[in-house]
Design a protein around this motif. Structure first.
Motif, PDB file in Angstrom:
ATOM      1  N   VAL A   1       4.355  77.484  13.546  1.00  0.00           N
ATOM      2  CA  VAL A   1       4.256  76.513  14.639  1.00  0.00           C
ATOM      3  C   VAL A   1       5.580  75.788  14.823  1.00  0.00           C
ATOM      4  O   VAL A   1       6.079  75.624  15.945  1.00  0.00           O
ATOM      5  N   ALA A   2       6.173  75.341  13.714  1.00  0.00           N
ATOM      6  CA  ALA A   2       7.450  74.627  13.780  1.00  0.00           C
ATOM      7  C   ALA A   2       8.545  75.510  14.367  1.00  0.00           C
ATOM      8  O   ALA A   2       9.360  75.059  15.186  1.00  0.00           O
ATOM      9  N   GLU A   3       8.557  76.788  13.978  1.00  0.00           N
ATOM     10  CA  GLU A   3       9.558  77.705  14.517  1.00  0.00           C
ATOM     11  C   GLU A   3       9.345  77.949  16.007  1.00  0.00           C
ATOM     12  O   GLU A   3      10.302  78.006  16.786  1.00  0.00           O
ATOM     13  N   GLU A   4       8.102  78.077  16.421  1.00  0.00           N
ATOM     14  CA  GLU A   4       7.816  78.278  17.844  1.00  0.00           C
ATOM     15  C   GLU A   4       8.256  77.059  18.649  1.00  0.00           C
ATOM     16  O   GLU A   4       8.817  77.191  19.744  1.00  0.00           O
ATOM     17  N   ALA A   5       8.018  75.857  18.104  1.00  0.00           N
ATOM     18  CA  ALA A   5       8.447  74.630  18.780  1.00  0.00           C
ATOM     19  C   ALA A   5       9.969  74.547  18.840  1.00  0.00           C
ATOM     20  O   ALA A   5      10.542  74.162  19.867  1.00  0.00           O
TER      21      ALA A   5
ATOM     22  N   ARG B   1      14.684  70.481  15.822  1.00  0.00           N
ATOM     23  CA  ARG B   1      14.651  71.148  14.523  1.00  0.00           C
ATOM     24  C   ARG B   1      13.779  70.447  13.487  1.00  0.00           C
ATOM     25  O   ARG B   1      13.481  71.024  12.449  1.00  0.00           O
ATOM     26  N   GLN B   2      13.387  69.223  13.743  1.00  0.00           N
ATOM     27  CA  GLN B   2      12.468  68.526  12.840  1.00  0.00           C
ATOM     28  C   GLN B   2      11.120  68.411  13.541  1.00  0.00           C
ATOM     29  O   GLN B   2      11.010  67.760  14.595  1.00  0.00           O
ATOM     30  N   VAL B   3      10.117  69.040  12.963  1.00  0.00           N
ATOM     31  CA  VAL B   3       8.825  69.193  13.629  1.00  0.00           C
ATOM     32  C   VAL B   3       7.700  68.805  12.682  1.00  0.00           C
ATOM     33  O   VAL B   3       7.695  69.205  11.509  1.00  0.00           O
ATOM     34  N   LEU B   4       6.762  68.016  13.184  1.00  0.00           N
ATOM     35  CA  LEU B   4       5.501  67.806  12.488  1.00  0.00           C
ATOM     36  C   LEU B   4       4.488  68.747  13.132  1.00  0.00           C
ATOM     37  O   LEU B   4       4.057  68.530  14.265  1.00  0.00           O
ATOM     38  N   ALA B   5       4.155  69.829  12.433  1.00  0.00           N
ATOM     39  CA  ALA B   5       3.234  70.827  12.966  1.00  0.00           C
ATOM     40  C   ALA B   5       1.799  70.422  12.696  1.00  0.00           C
ATOM     41  O   ALA B   5       1.457  70.023  11.579  1.00  0.00           O
TER      42      ALA B   5
ATOM     43  N   CYS C   1       8.137  69.826   8.915  1.00  0.00           N
ATOM     44  CA  CYS C   1       9.042  70.952   8.706  1.00  0.00           C
ATOM     45  C   CYS C   1      10.438  70.630   9.217  1.00  0.00           C
ATOM     46  O   CYS C   1      10.593  69.955  10.239  1.00  0.00           O
ATOM     47  N   ASP C   2      11.438  71.121   8.508  1.00  0.00           N
ATOM     48  CA  ASP C   2      12.829  71.020   8.929  1.00  0.00           C
ATOM     49  C   ASP C   2      13.333  72.441   9.122  1.00  0.00           C
ATOM     50  O   ASP C   2      13.579  73.161   8.148  1.00  0.00           O
ATOM     51  N   THR C   3      13.455  72.880  10.369  1.00  0.00           N
ATOM     52  CA  THR C   3      13.832  74.259  10.625  1.00  0.00           C
ATOM     53  C   THR C   3      15.310  74.521  10.371  1.00  0.00           C
ATOM     54  O   THR C   3      15.733  75.676  10.316  1.00  0.00           O
TER      55      THR C   3
ATOM     56  N   LEU D   1       9.324  66.040  16.261  1.00  0.00           N
ATOM     57  CA  LEU D   1       8.499  66.467  17.388  1.00  0.00           C
ATOM     58  C   LEU D   1       7.110  66.803  16.863  1.00  0.00           C
ATOM     59  O   LEU D   1       6.969  67.476  15.830  1.00  0.00           O
ATOM     60  N   LEU D   2       6.074  66.341  17.543  1.00  0.00           N
ATOM     61  CA  LEU D   2       4.701  66.667  17.190  1.00  0.00           C
ATOM     62  C   LEU D   2       4.319  67.931  17.951  1.00  0.00           C
ATOM     63  O   LEU D   2       4.300  67.935  19.184  1.00  0.00           O
ATOM     64  N   ALA D   3       4.021  69.009  17.231  1.00  0.00           N
ATOM     65  CA  ALA D   3       3.803  70.301  17.893  1.00  0.00           C
ATOM     66  C   ALA D   3       2.590  71.006  17.312  1.00  0.00           C
ATOM     67  O   ALA D   3       2.302  70.901  16.115  1.00  0.00           O
ATOM     68  N   GLY D   4       1.870  71.738  18.179  1.00  0.00           N
ATOM     69  CA  GLY D   4       0.725  72.504  17.714  1.00  0.00           C
ATOM     70  C   GLY D   4      -0.330  72.649  18.786  1.00  0.00           C
ATOM     71  O   GLY D   4      -0.055  72.513  19.983  1.00  0.00           O
TER      72      GLY D   4
END
Length: 250
Positions: free
Chosen positions: A99-103, A110-114, A128-130, A153-156
Motif C-alpha cells: 500500500v505504501a509503495e502504491e501511494a 515517501r512517508q506513508v501511514l498505510a 512506512c518509510d519508502t 500521508l494516510l493511504a489505503g
C-alpha cells in the motif's frame, strides 16, 4: 530486470502482474470469494500474454497479509503450489508495505501511514518509510485510534468505511496493495535475501480470531467507542520498529 509473477488477493480486489524484462502485464478484477477460482486461470493468461512459462520465472511474489483470511490462504496456497511445481523461490511481501509503495508511486510522498479495512470495525495500520524501505509491524485497532505521524500521508482502502473516524487533518490517498507495487518492491527484497523456499511461505495474520459471538462483537464495539471518546489510542511505532505482531495459522 528479473522475470517475476506477482499477485495479491488480500482485499476484495484480485491483482495479478507478470514482469518480463522491462515489460509488465497486469490485471485487476473482483476478488474476495471469487479469488480462489479466478487466480490460477488469470496467472496462466498473463504468463501467456507475457510470453513466459513458470519455469522461466526467477521468483513468485505474493501479498502475505494482513488482510482477508480467505484471500491470504488462497495466495499462500497458490504460491506454494506453483513454487513447488516449478522449483521456484517465493517472496512474501507485507500488504501494508505494498500500500505504501502504491501511494508513493502515485503521489511521490515517501512517508506513508498505510491503513487497510480489517472489517469488524477495525483497521490494519503501519507506518512506512519508502526511502529506507522500512515498515513498522502492522497493528490492529479501531479507526479512531489511528494517529498519523507528522509528515505522513494516510493511504489505503479504509476511507469508504471509516473515513469520518480516521484523522481528518492528514492528507489522504485511496489505494490498494497491487501486484505492480509488489513487482516494484521485489528487486530490493530479493537482493536482501527475503525470498524463501515454497514450503516456508506463510500468511501474516494480525487478528488471531476470525469469528466472534454477538456478545464479543458488542463488547469490542463498546471498547472501541470508549477508547475513541477517552484518551488517544496507542501510538503506532515508527517504520523499522521492533515487530509486535503475531504470525501463525488459525
Amino acid at each position: 530486470m528479473p522475470e517475476l509473477l506477482a499477485f495479491d488477493c488480500s482485499t476484495d480486489t484480485l491483482s495479478v502482474a507478470v514482469q518480463h524484462g522491462d515489460r509488465v502485464v497486469a490485471r485487476t478484477q473482483a476478488g474476495g470469494a471469487q479469488a480462489s477460482a479466478a487466480l490460477i486461470p488469470l496467472i496462466h493468461e498473463l504468463l501467456a500474454e507475457a510470453g513466459l512459462t513458470l519455469g522461466q520465472l526467477q521468483a513468485i511474489v505474493f501479498g502475505r497479509g494482513p488482510g482477508a483470511f480467505t484471500g491470504l490462504r488462497t495466495a499462500c496456497a497458490v504460491a506454494q503450489g506453483l513454487g513447488y511445481g516449478a522449483d521456484l523461490p517465493v517472496l512474501p511481501v507485507d500488504t501494508l508495505r505494498a500500500v505504501a509503495e502504491e501511494a508513493r508511486h502515485a503521489t511521490g510522498v515517501r512517508q506513508v501511514l498505510a491503513v487497510l479495512d480489517a472489517r469488524m470495525d477495525e483497521v490494519y495500520a503501519a507506518a512506512c518509510d519508502t526511502t529506507t524501505g522500512t515498515c513498522a509491524a502492522p497493528h490492529l485497532m479501531a479507526p479512531q485510534q489511528v494517529e498519523v505521524p507528522a509528515g505522513h500521508l494516510l493511504a489505503g482502502n479504509a476511507f469508504a468505511a471509516y473515513g469520518e473516524r480516521l484523522p481528518a487533518d492528514a492528507p489522504r490517498h485511496a489505494c490498494l496493495p497491487t501486484a505492480t507495487a509488489l513487482l516494484r518492491l521485489a528487486p530490493a527484497l530479493l537482493a536482501a535475501g527475503a525470498a524463501v523456499p515454497a514450503a516456508e511461505a506463510q500468511p501474516l495474520y494480525v487478528r488471531d480470531k476470525v469469528a466472534q459471538t454477538t456478545a464479543e462483537r458488542q463488547a469490542a464495539k463498546a471498547k472501541a467507542e470508549a477508547a475513541g471518546a477517552g484518551a488517544a489510542g496507542p501510538a503506532l511505532p515508527a517504520a523499522g520498529a521492533d515487530p509486535l505482531t503475531r504470525e501463525g495459522r488459525p
